[in-house]
Design a protein around this motif. Sequence first.
Motif, short mmCIF file in Angstrom:
data_model
loop_
_atom_site.label_atom_id
_atom_site.label_comp_id
_atom_site.label_asym_id
_atom_site.label_seq_id
_atom_site.Cartn_x
_atom_site.Cartn_y
_atom_site.Cartn_z
N LEU A 115 33.73 48.33 16.76
CA LEU A 115 32.88 47.22 16.33
C LEU A 115 32.63 46.30 17.53
O LEU A 115 32.72 46.74 18.67
CB LEU A 115 33.57 46.46 15.19
N PHE A 116 32.31 45.03 17.27
CA PHE A 116 32.01 44.12 18.37
C PHE A 116 32.36 42.71 17.95
O PHE A 116 32.49 42.41 16.77
CB PHE A 116 30.53 44.21 18.77
N VAL A 117 32.53 41.84 18.93
CA VAL A 117 32.90 40.45 18.67
C VAL A 117 31.67 39.61 18.32
O VAL A 117 30.54 40.02 18.56
CB VAL A 117 33.62 39.83 19.88
N THR A 118 31.93 38.41 17.77
CA THR A 118 30.87 37.47 17.45
C THR A 118 31.27 36.10 18.00
O THR A 118 32.18 35.98 18.81
CB THR A 118 30.67 37.40 15.92
N GLY A 119 30.57 35.06 17.55
CA GLY A 119 30.94 33.70 17.91
C GLY A 119 30.58 33.29 19.32
O GLY A 119 31.05 32.26 19.80
N GLU B 128 23.24 31.34 22.92
CA GLU B 128 22.32 32.05 22.02
C GLU B 128 22.06 33.48 22.49
O GLU B 128 22.01 34.40 21.68
CB GLU B 128 21.01 31.27 21.89
N ASP B 129 21.89 33.66 23.81
CA ASP B 129 21.68 35.02 24.32
C ASP B 129 22.90 35.88 24.02
O ASP B 129 22.77 37.05 23.62
CB ASP B 129 21.42 34.98 25.83
N ALA B 130 24.09 35.31 24.23
CA ALA B 130 25.31 36.08 23.96
C ALA B 130 25.41 36.43 22.49
O ALA B 130 25.75 37.57 22.12
CB ALA B 130 26.53 35.28 24.39
N MET B 131 25.10 35.47 21.62
CA MET B 131 25.21 35.73 20.18
C MET B 131 24.18 36.75 19.71
O MET B 131 24.46 37.56 18.82
CB MET B 131 25.09 34.42 19.41
N ALA B 132 22.99 36.75 20.30
CA ALA B 132 21.98 37.74 19.93
C ALA B 132 22.46 39.15 20.28
O ALA B 132 22.31 40.09 19.48
CB ALA B 132 20.66 37.43 20.63
N GLN B 133 23.06 39.30 21.47
CA GLN B 133 23.59 40.60 21.85
C GLN B 133 24.76 41.00 20.95
O GLN B 133 24.88 42.16 20.55
CB GLN B 133 24.04 40.57 23.30
N GLU B 134 25.62 40.04 20.64
CA GLU B 134 26.76 40.32 19.77
C GLU B 134 26.30 40.76 18.39
O GLU B 134 26.85 41.71 17.81
CB GLU B 134 27.63 39.08 19.63
N THR B 135 25.30 40.07 17.86
CA THR B 135 24.83 40.40 16.51
C THR B 135 24.32 41.83 16.45
O THR B 135 24.68 42.59 15.54
CB THR B 135 23.72 39.41 16.08
N ALA B 136 23.50 42.21 17.42
CA ALA B 136 22.98 43.59 17.43
C ALA B 136 24.10 44.61 17.53
O ALA B 136 24.12 45.62 16.81
CB ALA B 136 21.99 43.75 18.59
N ALA B 137 25.08 44.35 18.40
CA ALA B 137 26.19 45.29 18.58
C ALA B 137 27.11 45.31 17.36
O ALA B 137 27.61 46.37 16.97
CB ALA B 137 26.99 44.93 19.83
N THR B 138 27.31 44.15 16.74
CA THR B 138 28.18 44.09 15.57
C THR B 138 27.56 44.80 14.38
O THR B 138 28.24 45.49 13.63
CB THR B 138 28.50 42.62 15.21
N VAL B 139 26.26 44.64 14.19
CA VAL B 139 25.56 45.35 13.10
C VAL B 139 25.71 46.85 13.30
O VAL B 139 26.01 47.60 12.35
CB VAL B 139 24.08 44.92 13.04
#
Length: 249
Positions: A139-143, A223-234
């Motif tokens: 999976l991947f991290v968020t936050g 925001e850039d980090a969270m956008a990348q995290e969201t895609a990877a977490t999904v």
Amino acid sequence: MNETVLSTLEGPIAWITLNRPERLNAMNRPLVDGLIAALSAAEANDDIRAIILHGAGRAFCSGDDLKDLDAQTASEAETQDWVEAIQAVTRHIMRSRKIVIAAVHGWCVGGALEWAINCDFRLFAENTRWFFPEVGYGLFVTGGVTALLTKQVGPQVTKELLILGERHDAQKALETGIAWKVVPDDTLLDAARQFALAIASRPAGAVADVKRAINDGFHSSLEDAMAQETAATVRGFLSPEAQAKAKGF
């Protein structure tokens, strides 16, 4: 009524309690939605100067409730919505004009650890144990922690913590700067209370401006980090292999 998150007002302090003690406060949709609602209510209350986030029972929060994970039945849209809800908590904490204090005890894992890192100050009880399990599951991290931790502890330590996912104690959190202070277990909530009152004694506008200026400057790529995290977490949540590893754990 959502009882998975409790909110209690004590003078200038809003106590927000994650309240699924039978599941070590593991994150499910009612808890995440309840936390967003509680943070929003505290933000809208001009009498509140500080927010203390903590967990009921034996833990702060044990991360995602693995019983709720099912890549076979969740659609991509549903998974995207779930991850965006988790990320919304980060935005509420970091964009709040209130100082948010994490009072952490017991297990603090995964997404909950990431929320704690989002807080302005983190007090850890001596019994705290913490780790990032996500990458080990596929999976991947968020936050925003790929940006926040890298700036706080450096890229090498961040990679160690996220890739290896080893379990650590409160002292390690203090050494890395993830914890602001470590206190005896039975003094955690009082220490958080006294610090919140000290914050509340300062001029509200100046405190809010300091928080905003520091966060805007230090976390400019959040925001850039969270956008990348969201895609990877999904992608991770929709992976049957990752789900099998998580449920096996």
